[in-house]
Write a protein that holds these residues in place. Structure first.
Motif, PDB file in Angstrom:
ATOM      1  N   LEU A  66       0.822  -1.210   0.000  1.00 40.48           N
ATOM      2  CA  LEU A  66       0.000   0.000   0.000  1.00 40.48           C
ATOM      3  C   LEU A  66       0.854   1.257   0.000  1.00 40.48           C
ATOM      4  CD1 LEU A  66      -2.826  -0.951   2.546  1.00 40.48           C
ATOM      5  CD2 LEU A  66      -3.046  -0.711   0.067  1.00 40.48           C
ATOM      6  N   THR A  67       1.984   1.222   0.702  1.00 37.88           N
ATOM      7  CA  THR A  67       2.869   2.392   0.714  1.00 37.88           C
ATOM      8  C   THR A  67       3.405   2.670  -0.682  1.00 37.88           C
ATOM      9  OG1 THR A  67       3.527   1.920   2.999  1.00 37.88           O
ATOM     10  CG2 THR A  67       4.957   3.363   1.712  1.00 37.88           C
ATOM     11  N   GLY A  70       0.477   3.885  -2.834  1.00 37.63           N
ATOM     12  CA  GLY A  70       0.027   5.185  -2.354  1.00 37.63           C
ATOM     13  C   GLY A  70       0.976   6.310  -2.746  1.00 37.63           C
ATOM     14  N   GLU A  73       0.456   7.006  -6.429  1.00 37.76           N
ATOM     15  CA  GLU A  73      -0.786   7.753  -6.658  1.00 37.76           C
ATOM     16  C   GLU A  73      -0.652   9.206  -6.225  1.00 37.76           C
ATOM     17  OE1 GLU A  73      -3.754   5.555  -4.592  1.00 37.76           O
ATOM     18  OE2 GLU A  73      -4.057   4.102  -6.228  1.00 37.76           O
ATOM     19  N   ALA A  74       0.269   9.473  -5.295  1.00 32.22           N
ATOM     20  CA  ALA A  74       0.500  10.858  -4.852  1.00 32.22           C
ATOM     21  C   ALA A  74       1.401  11.630  -5.801  1.00 32.22           C
ATOM     22  CB  ALA A  74       1.097  10.852  -3.446  1.00 32.22           C
ATOM     23  N   PHE A 131      -4.177   5.180   3.818  1.00 33.57           N
ATOM     24  CA  PHE A 131      -4.407   4.733   2.441  1.00 33.57           C
ATOM     25  C   PHE A 131      -5.853   4.388   2.142  1.00 33.57           C
ATOM     26  CE2 PHE A 131      -0.089   3.263   3.696  1.00 33.57           C
ATOM     27  CZ  PHE A 131       0.641   4.107   2.880  1.00 33.57           C
ATOM     28  N   LYS A 136      -6.256  -1.616  -4.062  1.00 25.87           N
ATOM     29  CA  LYS A 136      -5.506  -0.797  -5.006  1.00 25.87           C
ATOM     30  C   LYS A 136      -4.813  -1.696  -6.025  1.00 25.87           C
ATOM     31  CE  LYS A 136      -4.624   2.909  -1.673  1.00 25.87           C
ATOM     32  NZ  LYS A 136      -5.482   3.908  -2.316  1.00 25.87           N
TER      33      LYS A 136
END
Length: 323
Positions: A66-67, A70, A73-74, A131, A136
């Motif tokens: 997820l990191t 994420g 996506e940022a 998140f 995702k």
């Protein structure tokens, strides 16, 4: 007689009738087994350093995946996001050592085990806060992981090898082999084994528990990141992925909780055994309707049966206590 035929004859007759399907099944089991071995390796490293089963390894797989997604996506480029995620896993290892492990030095193993439970639910809550709870999509294309399949003519049919599965098997095998050599042949590996035997004895000969724990948890974090990328590329990255990570438990039971080679062999046994059971033995014994769901529990059944004959695992050491 029919039941005996379904167990000892029917599945093998089906394998002989369609050898290409057998090779396909063995390949899928091999890939799953290698990935299971990679997950189990994270558990083995923590157990060798602290003597406790790290219940949080599953959520570390999810948190790392997820990191990475994420950050992308940022707006962070994929490979920079990968490097930052590695840094995050190092920071997590340092925080765990200082906030969880250091205050619990020389405490009973059950205390450390319960601490990993608390860490699990902290990471779940923190991950959902940062998140969100929605699945995702892993950034496989951005990391240049291969797509498509390779079709090989074999035994009068076609065996389809997904390129992502080939890459996963190669990367996971390389990581498992590299870490096995590193922890078996290096000074850090010897220190790790000393810490696993006795915290007090390790401290008495000048081994720093703090440094060893940071190294081991960081290594387990890298393993978790690789696992999250590979499993996430085959499916979505979600908190449900931690359930797959707990498949490492039967792998460890088979191979032994302190053995890196055991994690490899146990992973292959569980991975291939699941696929053979799913496609051949379970439908023959339970029928087509019931047999197709066997993959979710067969690994635990194999581990339970194995415990009856060799509870310490294939490569585990038999511990004899004198009273």
């Amino acid at each position: 007689m029919e039941l005996l035929y379904n167990i000892f004859v029917g599945p093998f007759a089906e394998m002989a009738r369609a050898p290409d399907l057998l090779v396909q099944t063995l390949w899928e089991g091999l890939v799953s087994g290698v990935l299971y071995a990679l997950i189990a390796l994270g558990f083995v490293l923590i157990f060798k350093a602290s003597g406790v089963f790290n219940f949080a390894q599953g959520i570390m797989v999810v948190f790392a995946g997820l990191t990475l997604v994420g950050l992308y996506e940022a707006g962070v480029p994929a490979f920079l996001a990968l490097l930052i995620t590695i840094g995050v896993m190092f920071a997590l290892a340092v925080c765990i050592e200082r906030a969880v492990l250091r205050p619990l030095v020389n405490q009973p193993d059950i205390i450390l085990f319960m601490a990993t439970f608390g860490l699990t639910y902290f990471l779940i809550g923190f991950g959902e806060l940062v998140f969100g709870g929605n699945p995702k999509v892993m950034i496989a294309d951005e990391l240049y992981l291969p797509k498509g399949a390779v079709d090989l003519p074999m035994f009068g049919g076609l065996v389809s090898l997904q390129k992502i599965d080939i890459a996963a098997a190669v990367i996971a095998s390389a990581m498992v082999a590299g870490l096995a050599v590193f922890f078996q042949k290096t000074r850090i590996g010897r220190a790790l084994r000393a810490v696993a035997d006795s915290h007090k004895a390790a401290l008495s000969v000048g081994i720093s528990l703090n440094q060893i724990w940071v190294i081991v948890w960081f290594t387990a974090g890298i393993v978790a990141l690789a696992t999250g990328i590979m499993w996430g590329a085959r499916s979505d990255v979600s908190f449900a992925l931690q359930i797959i990570a707990l498949k490492a438990l039967p792998v460890l039971i088979l191979g032994g909780f302190t053995s890196v080679p055991g994690a490899i062999v146990g992973g292959l046994i569980i991975g291939i055994g699941e696929k053979l059971g799913e496609f051949y033995f379970a439908p023959a014994i339970l029928g087509s309707a019931l047999g197709r769901g066997v993959e979710s529990w067969l690994a635990y059944f194999i581990a339970l049966a194995f415990l009856l004959f060799r509870p310490q695992g294939l490569f585990g050491e038999k511990i004899i206590e004198r009273i």
